[in-house]
Design a protein around this motif. Structure first.
Motif, short mmCIF file in Angstrom:
data_model
loop_
_atom_site.label_atom_id
_atom_site.label_comp_id
_atom_site.label_asym_id
_atom_site.label_seq_id
_atom_site.Cartn_x
_atom_site.Cartn_y
_atom_site.Cartn_z
N GLY A 137 35.98 49.83 55.24
CA GLY A 137 35.42 50.50 56.40
C GLY A 137 34.13 49.90 56.91
O GLY A 137 33.38 50.55 57.64
N VAL A 138 33.87 48.63 56.55
CA VAL A 138 32.63 47.95 56.96
C VAL A 138 32.99 46.77 57.84
O VAL A 138 33.74 45.88 57.43
CB VAL A 138 31.82 47.47 55.74
CG1 VAL A 138 30.63 46.61 56.18
CG2 VAL A 138 31.35 48.66 54.92
N GLU A 139 32.44 46.74 59.04
CA GLU A 139 32.62 45.59 59.92
C GLU A 139 31.64 44.50 59.49
O GLU A 139 30.43 44.73 59.44
CB GLU A 139 32.35 45.98 61.38
CG GLU A 139 32.61 44.86 62.36
CD GLU A 139 32.40 45.28 63.81
OE1 GLU A 139 32.37 44.39 64.68
OE2 GLU A 139 32.24 46.49 64.05
N ALA A 140 32.16 43.34 59.15
CA ALA A 140 31.33 42.28 58.56
C ALA A 140 31.56 40.96 59.27
O ALA A 140 32.59 40.75 59.93
CB ALA A 140 31.63 42.14 57.07
N SER A 177 27.27 48.58 44.59
CA SER A 177 26.35 49.72 44.45
C SER A 177 25.28 49.44 43.40
O SER A 177 25.07 50.25 42.49
CB SER A 177 27.12 50.99 44.09
OG SER A 177 27.88 50.77 42.89
N PRO A 178 24.59 48.28 43.47
CA PRO A 178 23.54 47.99 42.48
C PRO A 178 22.26 48.75 42.81
O PRO A 178 22.12 49.33 43.89
CB PRO A 178 23.34 46.48 42.65
CG PRO A 178 23.61 46.25 44.10
CD PRO A 178 24.73 47.20 44.45
N ARG A 204 27.53 56.11 51.55
CA ARG A 204 28.21 56.84 50.48
C ARG A 204 28.51 55.84 49.37
O ARG A 204 28.42 54.63 49.57
CB ARG A 204 29.50 57.49 50.97
CG ARG A 204 30.53 56.52 51.51
CD ARG A 204 31.85 57.21 51.87
NE ARG A 204 32.75 56.33 52.57
CZ ARG A 204 33.53 55.41 52.01
NH1 ARG A 204 33.49 55.24 50.68
NH2 ARG A 204 34.33 54.66 52.73
N GLU A 205 28.86 56.34 48.20
CA GLU A 205 29.13 55.45 47.07
C GLU A 205 30.42 54.66 47.31
O GLU A 205 31.49 55.23 47.50
CB GLU A 205 29.27 56.27 45.79
CG GLU A 205 29.32 55.43 44.52
CD GLU A 205 27.95 54.89 44.12
OE1 GLU A 205 27.89 54.09 43.18
OE2 GLU A 205 26.94 55.28 44.75
#
Length: 248
Positions: A137-140, A177-178, A204-205
């Motif tokens: 769900g991330v546009e990269a 998630s570091p 969110r995680e």
């Protein structure tokens, strides 16, 4: 690479297989031993078969060929207090902070047998991460002059690859998630790109298991591996537990 060219690439190599080792949290030195072993095996086989190591690392800073002491913004006292080692290694890129929550992915691929050059190899690594991010769900996208992947909040993935005898090793690192507070100990960004994570971008995680599955599948697609064999242990591997004390 588009879907049509991917299918054409796979049709030319219908029996290309990749061993995938999902290894949890692994000491960096132990992973180097595994890479060297896989590299030697692939060199002797002279086939298109590949190996992929997928893991996390205890806290450690590595500095690649483009790195320098100026990228280590933490003091020696801070590194010693946190029991954080700094390692200078033969990969591309500058300083990277490895820690749990960051996914490390090491493709050991025979580029000569696969007919791939350095730029094509890097482009396929980057496209794999862009596709993985889209599934989360991330546009990269990539940025000119930077070896990594960026979302709306900054850079969350990095390419730190190396090639020996036209076999790839090292690879890519994804901040899932570091603990981003630890990143203040390095400054390897000459373009003032903000460092972030998938979790921060999503607010969110992010799921580590989902990212592992997605990046493995995307690498298989990009490099034409139609067979993947999964393992959760390696006979040469000795896992360790390492306590790290970080002073704020």
């Amino acid at each position: 690479m588009n879907t049509h060219s991917q299918s054409m690439h796979r049709s030319k190599h219908p029996n290309r297989a990749m061993k995938v080792y999902m290894l949890g949290c692994v000491d960096f030195d132990a992973l180097q031993v595994l890479q060297e072993s896989a590299l030697q095996e692939i060199r002797q086989q002279q086939t298109e078969q590949g190996v992929l190591f997928v893991c996390e690392h205890p806290p450690l800073i590595t500095v690649g060929r483009e790195g320098s002491h100026s990228q280590l913004t933490g003091s020696n006292q801070e590194f010693k207090a946190g029991q954080i080692e700094v390692r200078w290694i033969n990969r591309g890129g500058g300083a990277l902070f490895h820690l749990p929550g960051q996914l490390a992915v090491y493709p050991i691929f025979p580029l000569k047998q696969m007919g791939l050059g350095i730029h094509d190899y890097q482009a396929r690594l980057e496209q794999s991460m862009i596709n993985m991010a889209a599934e989360q769900g991330v546009e990269a996208k990539t940025q000119p002059g930077a070896a990594g992947i960026f979302g709306r909040c900054g850079q969350f993935a990095f390419v730190g690859a190396a090639i020996k005898s036209w076999i790839s090793y090292y690879g890519l690192y994804i901040n899932v998630s570091p603990d981003m507070k630890l990143m203040r100990l390095i400054d390897s960004n000459p373009y003032d790109h903000r460092l972030t994570s998938l979790s921060a971008t999503l607010t969110r995680e992010a799921s580590m298991s989902s990212v592992r599955e997605s990046i493995t599948r995307q690498l298989a697609l990009q490099f034409g591996y139609d067979q993947t064999h999964f393992f959760t242990r390696h006979p040469l591997l000795h896992k360790i537990k390492k306590k790290v004390y970080v002073h704020s």
